[in-house]
Design an enzyme around this catalytic site. Sequence first.
Site, short mmCIF file in Angstrom:
data_model
loop_
_atom_site.label_atom_id
_atom_site.label_comp_id
_atom_site.label_asym_id
_atom_site.label_seq_id
_atom_site.Cartn_x
_atom_site.Cartn_y
_atom_site.Cartn_z
N ASP A 76 22.40 -70.90 -13.34
CA ASP A 76 20.96 -70.96 -13.15
C ASP A 76 20.43 -72.39 -13.34
OD1 ASP A 76 18.43 -69.84 -12.69
OD2 ASP A 76 18.03 -69.65 -14.83
N CYS B 179 12.55 -45.17 -1.12
CA CYS B 179 12.25 -45.58 -2.50
C CYS B 179 11.37 -46.84 -2.54
CB CYS B 179 13.55 -45.87 -3.26
SG CYS B 179 13.24 -46.28 -4.99
N CYS C 260 10.09 -49.68 -7.62
CA CYS C 260 9.90 -51.00 -8.24
C CYS C 260 8.56 -51.59 -7.82
CB CYS C 260 11.05 -51.93 -7.90
SG CYS C 260 11.42 -52.03 -6.14
N CYS D 49 5.15 -52.11 -10.63
CA CYS D 49 4.79 -53.47 -11.05
C CYS D 49 3.28 -53.54 -11.38
CB CYS D 49 5.15 -54.47 -9.96
SG CYS D 49 4.74 -56.15 -10.45
N CYS E 74 4.10 -62.49 -11.30
CA CYS E 74 5.18 -61.79 -12.02
C CYS E 74 5.05 -62.04 -13.53
CB CYS E 74 6.52 -62.30 -11.49
SG CYS E 74 7.93 -61.61 -12.35
N CYS F 91 9.90 -59.22 -18.34
CA CYS F 91 9.50 -57.85 -18.00
C CYS F 91 10.70 -57.19 -17.33
CB CYS F 91 8.32 -57.88 -17.03
SG CYS F 91 7.87 -56.29 -16.32
N CYS G 167 14.52 -48.33 -11.51
CA CYS G 167 15.40 -48.34 -10.33
C CYS G 167 16.48 -47.25 -10.45
CB CYS G 167 16.06 -49.72 -10.17
SG CYS G 167 17.16 -49.79 -8.75
S1 SF4 Z 1 15.35 -51.93 -5.89
FE1 SF4 Z 1 15.65 -49.92 -6.90
S2 SF4 Z 1 13.56 -49.19 -7.33
FE2 SF4 Z 1 13.38 -50.85 -5.80
S3 SF4 Z 1 13.39 -49.80 -3.79
FE3 SF4 Z 1 15.52 -50.38 -4.25
S4 SF4 Z 1 16.37 -48.53 -5.25
FE4 SF4 Z 1 14.14 -48.31 -5.32
#
Ligand code: SF4
Length: 387
Positions: free
Chosen positions: A170, A231, A234, A238, A254, A281, A288
Site C-alpha cells: 500500500d 445484490c 453494500c 452505506c 466514505c 468502517c 456482504c
Molecule cells: S460486494 Fe457483497 S454486498 Fe456488495 S453487491 Fe457484491 S455480494 Fe452484494
Amino acid sequence: MIVRTPWYPEVPEEIAELCRAEGLELLGVTDAAADPEQERVYREWLAQGRHGSMEYLERHAAGKFSPAEIVPGVQSIIFVALNYYQRDRGGEAPSGTATEPDGAAPTDADGAVPIDGAAPIDSGAPPPRGRIARYAWGRDYHKELGKRLKRIARELGRRYPEDSFRAFTDATPLSERHYAEQAGIGFTGRHTLVINGEFGSWFFLGEILSTRYVPPGEPAGIHHGACPRTCARCIDVCPTGALTAPHQIDASRCISYLTIEHRGVIPEDLRPLMGEWLFGCDLCQEVCPLNVRARETDVPAFVRPIAGSRVLLRELLHMRDHESFVDRFAGSPLMRPGWRLMLRNAAIVAANTGAVDLLPDLRASLTIDDAVIREHVNWAIDRLSDK
Ligand code: SF4
C-alpha cells in the site's frame, strides 16, 4: 455467488515456496502491463473531485495503471494476500494496556472520570466506546506484511542479482485492486474491494514489482465467483451514500476517508451519518454475503489487540498531546490519523451515541489549542446539550 473452491492461476514453484515459507499461501502473478483505459477512467474520477482532500492521489495518477512509472523496466508483479479476519469478541480494551487515561483520578463503577473539578454525570450507562475497523484492531499490517515481502524480495535479489525486486504494501501509486484481480487473487465486488473465494474481502494485499519476467498462470482470469445479480447490500448499507453505484465510490463521503485520511473539518451534514465509527468502517464488508465463509486469521500480530474493536471515548478525550497517544497506540494503524484526528472523531461519536456522560470531558478538551478539535467538540457539546 462465490465458487466453493476457487481456482488459482499457477505460480512458479520457486516463488510459491518463498511465499509459503513466509506464511503467504494466497498469491498470484501478473504481467506489469500499463492499462491506459483504466488510467483515463481514474483521471475522470479525480476530475469529479471524488478523492476529496487526498491530493496525493492526483500525484499518483501517472503510476496507478503504469507499473513502469514506479519501477522502470518492471516485467511482472507478484501479489500476495494475508487474511486478517477475526470475530468481534466484545470489543474489550486490550489486556495490559490502559483503559483509562494515564494519571486519571480513580473512576467510579461506570468509568466516569472527574476532571478539572467537573462532576461526572452518572447515567448508569456503560462507558461509551467508538468502533474500529477490523483491519486496525492489532498491529499495523504495513509492518507485518511488509517485512515478509521484503525478505522474499531480498532472497530473489540474491538469486538474480541482475534484476530488481521491490516490495510494497500500500505504499505505491499502483492500483493494487486492478493488478491483484489480474493476478487471480479475486474479483472486484460492487463495493470496490477485492473478494476472494476462500477469504471473502478480509485480507491485505502486498506486491513485489520484478524486472525479471515471471510467467503468469494461464489464464490469469477470475475464478472466484461474482456478486449475486440482484445484490446491492453494500450500496444500501452505506450510511453516507459513498457507494454511488455498483463499483463506483465517492471517497470524499466514505467514513474510512473521513476518519483516517481527511485532516480537516468534517462536513457537518456527514457527521451524524458516521455513527459509532471512530476509525474506518466495515459496514459494506459486514453485510456482504460473500464473506460468510471468512476464516479466522492466525497471524499473532493481528490477533493481539492494540486498539481492539472498540476504544473508550473518554480515553481519547483525556489525551492532551501526541506523546500520550503514541504511548497507547504505537504500532497500530491508528497512528496514521494520530491524536488530533482521533480526538476529533471521538467528539463526533460522542454526539452520535448520545453520550451525555461525556459532556464534562468534552468541555475540558476545549482547552486544547486546535481549531479543528474545537470545532468538532463544540458541535458535539451543542448536540448533547439539546438532549
Ligand atoms: S460486494 Fe457483497 S454486498 Fe456488495 S453487491 Fe457484491 S455480494 Fe452484494
